[in-house]
Design a protein around this motif. Structure first.
Motif, PDB file in Angstrom:
ATOM      1  N   GLY A   1     -25.777  46.825   0.360  1.00 47.19           N
ATOM      2  CA  GLY A   1     -24.872  47.915   0.049  1.00 47.19           C
ATOM      3  C   GLY A   1     -24.688  48.006  -1.441  1.00 47.19           C
ATOM      4  O   GLY A   1     -24.054  47.140  -2.032  1.00 47.19           O
ATOM      5  N   LEU A   2     -25.294  49.022  -2.064  1.00 46.16           N
ATOM      6  CA  LEU A   2     -25.134  49.224  -3.495  1.00 46.16           C
ATOM      7  C   LEU A   2     -25.030  50.725  -3.691  1.00 46.16           C
ATOM      8  O   LEU A   2     -25.930  51.463  -3.295  1.00 46.16           O
ATOM      9  N   ALA A   3     -23.929  51.159  -4.261  1.00 44.33           N
ATOM     10  CA  ALA A   3     -23.642  52.587  -4.324  1.00 44.33           C
ATOM     11  C   ALA A   3     -24.818  53.346  -4.927  1.00 44.33           C
ATOM     12  O   ALA A   3     -25.305  53.008  -6.001  1.00 44.33           O
TER      13      ALA A   3
ATOM     14  N   ALA B   1     -28.463  51.966  -1.819  1.00 42.76           N
ATOM     15  CA  ALA B   1     -28.623  51.666  -0.393  1.00 42.76           C
ATOM     16  C   ALA B   1     -27.244  51.557   0.237  1.00 42.76           C
ATOM     17  O   ALA B   1     -26.452  50.713  -0.172  1.00 42.76           O
ATOM     18  N   ALA B   2     -26.972  52.415   1.226  1.00 42.84           N
ATOM     19  CA  ALA B   2     -25.682  52.351   1.923  1.00 42.84           C
ATOM     20  C   ALA B   2     -25.837  53.014   3.283  1.00 42.84           C
ATOM     21  O   ALA B   2     -26.584  53.970   3.428  1.00 42.84           O
ATOM     22  N   PRO B   3     -25.160  52.486   4.317  1.00 45.22           N
ATOM     23  CA  PRO B   3     -25.243  53.082   5.643  1.00 45.22           C
ATOM     24  C   PRO B   3     -24.221  54.206   5.820  1.00 45.22           C
ATOM     25  O   PRO B   3     -23.095  54.092   5.352  1.00 45.22           O
TER      26      PRO B   3
ATOM     27  N   TRP C   1     -29.393  54.389   6.974  1.00 45.25           N
ATOM     28  CA  TRP C   1     -29.328  54.021   5.571  1.00 45.25           C
ATOM     29  C   TRP C   1     -29.728  55.183   4.691  1.00 45.25           C
ATOM     30  O   TRP C   1     -30.615  55.963   5.032  1.00 45.25           O
TER      31      TRP C   1
END
Lengths: 339, 499
Positions: A41-43, A46-48, A54
């Motif tokens: 999770g990195l703004a 990569a974020a769900p 994703w």
């Protein structure tokens, strides 16, 4: 990171005997999904979303590779990896490709037995301060308290920068970006330092973003790119040229909107024709279908579209292209020719 | 004493004076306040300070909590709504409203075909039914678009009850399976279900062929039957050996070292026969997409259930008079207890692969459960040893003098008393174990805290902290509070000393 180098070395040492696979492409095609090592999770990167799908800048590259190899951009299984486990997981074959904002460095490329196949984002370490501090350059930060994530390369870069400029600082160690954000907002430190993309994402979440400014100095080189295992050049080629296809598409004005039309018949630009497979047999040379790049661009867009929709100036993160502009626009992204 | 009416006594009361009410200030609330809050000047000051502290905390927290915004698409929308309402602070509960399913279940897949068939039938038929949307030849991009549109229309509650029916049924059955163990007033026959529950839960959660868990259960039952029947004909020692041999042949390949493959283990052959005869199964779900609070419950309950017997065995082993057993137990306990849990988890996730033969990578979740179990059992062993040590020596001697052998004396005399003494310590360890499950975030499993990071990484919710942490904290509190209350109930019930 020291620890990851140690674990990665261990991984490679443990696997060198039994692992001489040049089979990644065949494995992926047999499995029907691409296993992509991604950030937890990195703004922007990569974020769900609410349904667990994703999204992000790095994620789009994974989807592009899946579209190239399998023709289906959603046929990706994302394996979230921590900074400690990422290289081990790649070396152990748990993922086919690692697209996890990993910096291309000498020791990772050589000692860890990884192959970085390109750079999808040129990052660098920067500083964020409050506007009312009246600072316009990082060299004016003498005596400042600095929030810094411990155990990262940013810590060492920070020490180097202040020593070179012969000014002093007081570090406030934090464990994670989230903690750093809170400490900085609470006034525990005057300066927050991390990669500029991370600073921009952090600043975007502040209620009064205009009260904070990112200083112009960039104190380190952080070329982030996709990595594959040593010894599987065919697979490395696929990842590398998928990335170049995205950038070339931007250079020649091929977008997700017009790619189908351009690919329907040969255009009068031979570069576009070779990219989209209406001329020549470039796809077959990599063992892919000839319209592989059409699938890629149709499903995720070109490099510029990916940038703008995930981290560009119209998103909350609001990054300018800067170094990541194409070479034709004064940036560093220089895709190799399709020929 | 004179008698008669004409005595010199002027007045004799014929009836009792009715009881007067206590003087004001000695009853009810007033008295309670006087005794508890202002019994001395020092206490009065403390009371004032306490009231001030409580007031200042509540005046900050309550408006923030109660004015919370439940419907918004992003943190910025929350802030706009708050400003529009003219509030100074307001919690943005909208993130919980949107993502609570993710915090509970992680990325565990919903049963999309079921949801589509029951709640979204028209669009499902229009899209071409099962084969077109979910079939093997279907396009993942179209499927994700279809599922996204469907879930947007259904709402989280429908998805919770029907999309996640597998973990929910597993949880409800868990309650039923645990009830007879926790409450002895329930019929003892329910224990049979408790024994079967692990296999049912594995089938529900991991899916796949129903014959996998069934065959494992049959193998275990067969091992016990072999032990019983051989013991009946010869000695208990041969019974045990025969049982171990059968177990090894059923689940492992002892001939593997000689290079003989294919014949053993028997397990896949038996399963194959069943699968061919009556194929039945549900979608298999790999354990690397398990996550959220479900993961904490799975690791926590498995760890608790498995570590209790192991911990008791280790405690008895540590007190054993046989040196070999004693040394093994002491070494095990000291080594496991002397190293932090996080190191064991890293060992399980990264290093274990290098010690195993190449190609035998077994499930990360299983490895974590094993490590957590071993860790908790080392602590439990010491807690139980404390209970054993607290028993007077006379109890051991009394059991011996009754002619009970070692196992019977432990089972009937020593352990019931020792365990009763240890209940607070045991429950303490269990609660600690349950909370420690959040440590798996460091090895890449998606526990609730890891998911809060992932949620924060989205553009909409970046910068939101308290709401997510409070929600996760509440979930853990509910479970830990239940465990603590149960242990107090158990202590009251087992109190036999008439104190």
């Amino acid at each position: 990171m020291k620890k990851s180098i140690f674990l990665g070395t261990l991984a490679v040492a443990g696997l060198a005997a039994g692992f001489a696979s040049a089979q990644t492409m065949a494995d992926v095609q047999a499995r029907g999904t691409l296993k992509c090592g991604s950030n937890e999770g990195l703004a922007g990167f990569a974020a769900p979303d609410a349904n667990g799908n994703w999204q992000g800048f790095d994620v789009s590259l994974c989807r592009a590779i899946a579209a190239a190899v399998l023709g289906d951009a959603q046929a990706v299984e994302f394996v979230p990896l921590t900074s400690q486990t990422r290289f081990t997981a790649l070396a152990a074959g748990e993922v086919d490709v690692l697209v996890r904002n990993s910096t291309w460095t000498f020791s990772r490329d050589t000692d860890l037995g990884l192959d970085f196949v390109g750079v999808n984002y040129y990052d660098g370490q920067g500083f964020m301060v409050r506007t009312d501090l009246g600072v316009s350059s990082a060299t004016e930060l003498d005596g400042a308290t600095v929030c810094i994530q411990t155990g990262t390369t940013t810590e060492l870069n920070l020490a180097d920068f202040f020593r070179v400029n012969n000014i002093s600082y007081e570090p406030v160690p934090v464990a994670t970006n989230a903690e750093g954000q809170q400490q900085y907002l609470a006034g525990a430190c005057d300066v927050y330092t991390t990669d500029v993309s991370g600073l921009a994402a952090t600043r975007a979440t502040f209620e009064n973003a205009s009260e904070h400014v990112i200083l112009p100095e960039i104190v380190s080189k952080e070329p982030l790119g996709p990595a594959v295992r040593h010894g599987d050049s065919e697979w490395g080629d696929v990842v590398r040229w998928t990335l170049y296809a995205l950038m070339n598409a931007e250079e020649y004005g091929v977008t997700s909107a017009n790619v189908r039309e351009l690919a329907s018949a040969p255009t009068n630009n031979p570069e576009i024709n070779r990219l989209l497979g209406t001329e020549g047999e470039l796809g077959a040379m990599m063992g892919l279908s000839n319209d592989w790049a059409v699938n890629v661009i149709a499903s995720v867009g070109n490099y510029g579209e990916i940038f703008e929709s995930n981290i560009g100036e119209n998103t909350p993160i609001g990054l300018a292209r800067g170094l990541n502009a194409l070479w034709t626009d004064g940036g560093l992204q220089y895709p190799m020719p399709f020929r | 004493m004179t008698t008669g009416p004409s005595s010199s006594v002027a007045f004799v009361r014929q009836a009792l004076v009715p009881a007067a009410p206590p003087p004001p200030g000695q009853t009810g609330a007033m008295r309670w306040v006087r005794e508890n809050l202002v019994s001395s000047w020092f206490n009065a000051i403390l009371t004032l300070v306490a009231i001030y502290v409580i007031w200042s905390v509540l005046s900050g927290v309550l408006p923030w909590t109660l004015n919370g915004i439940w419907n918004a698409g992003s943190l910025n929308e929350c802030r706009e709504i708050r400003d529009a309402r003219g509030l100074e602070t307001a919690a943005c509960w909208a993130v919980i409203n949107e993502r609570w399913l993710q915090i509970l279940f992680g990325f565990y897949p919903t049963d999309d075909p079921l949801l589509a068939r029951v709640f979204y039938a028209d669009a499902y038929a229009a899209a071409g039914g099962y084969d077109a949307v979910f079939g093997a030849a279907s396009n993942a991009t179209d499927r994700i678009a279809f599922v996204g549109a469907m879930k947007a229309e259904l709402g989280n509650l429908t998805i919770f009850f029907f999309g996640y029916w597998r973990p929910l049924v597993a949880l409800i059955l868990l309650v039923i399976a645990v009830a007879p163990i926790l409450y002895s007033s329930l019929p003892r026959k329910m224990l049979l279900f408790s024994l079967a529950y692990p296999f049912i839960a594995v089938f529900l959660l991991w899916g796949g062929s129903v014959w996998g868990p069934v065959t494992v259960a049959l193998g275990l039952v067969a091992s016990i039957v072999v032990a019983r029947s051989v013991s009946a004909q010869s000695s208990a020692l041969f019974g045990g050996l025969a049982s171990i041999l059968f177990f090894a042949l059923f689940f492992f390949n002892p001939l593997g070292v000689l290079g003989v493959q294919g014949l053993f283990p028997l397990f896949p052959h038996v399963k194959g026969v069943f699968d061919a005869a009556l194929p039945f199964g549900i979608t298999a779900i790999p354990s690397d997409i398990f996550g959220g609070f479900m993961l904490a419950i799975i690791i926590g309950t498995s760890g608790i259930v498995l570590s209790l017997p192991l911990g008791i065995a280790l405690a008895l082993g540590r007190q054993s008079s046989m040196p070999l057993i004693r040394w093994v137990c002491v070494t095990f306990i000291e080594v496991i207890r002397g190293v932090p849990l996080i190191v064991w988890l890293f060992t399980a996730s990264l290093l274990l692969n290098y010690f195993l033969p190449p190609g035998t990578s077994f499930d990360l979740l299983l490895r974590v459960i094993i490590m957590v179990t071993l860790f908790a059992s080392a602590y439990l062993a010491e807690v139980v040893r404390g209970g054993l040590a607290a028993l007077p020596k006379g109890q051991y001697e009394a059991a011996d003098s009754l002619g009970l052998d070692y196992w019977k004396s432990m089972q009937l005399v020593v352990l019931p008393q020792a365990l009763k003494i240890s209940i607070p310590g045991i429950v303490n360890t269990f609660i600690g174990l349950f909370k420690d499950t959040t440590l798996v975030v460091f090895i890449g499993l998606r526990d609730p805290l890891g998911l809060t990071n992932a949620i924060r990484a989205t553009g909409e919710w970046n910068g939101i902290y308290w709401e997510l942490y409070i929600f996760v904290g509440l979930l853990f509190f509910v479970f830990c509070f239940f465990m603590s209350r149960y242990s107090m109930y158990l202590e009251r019930k087992l109190r036999t000393d008439h104190r």
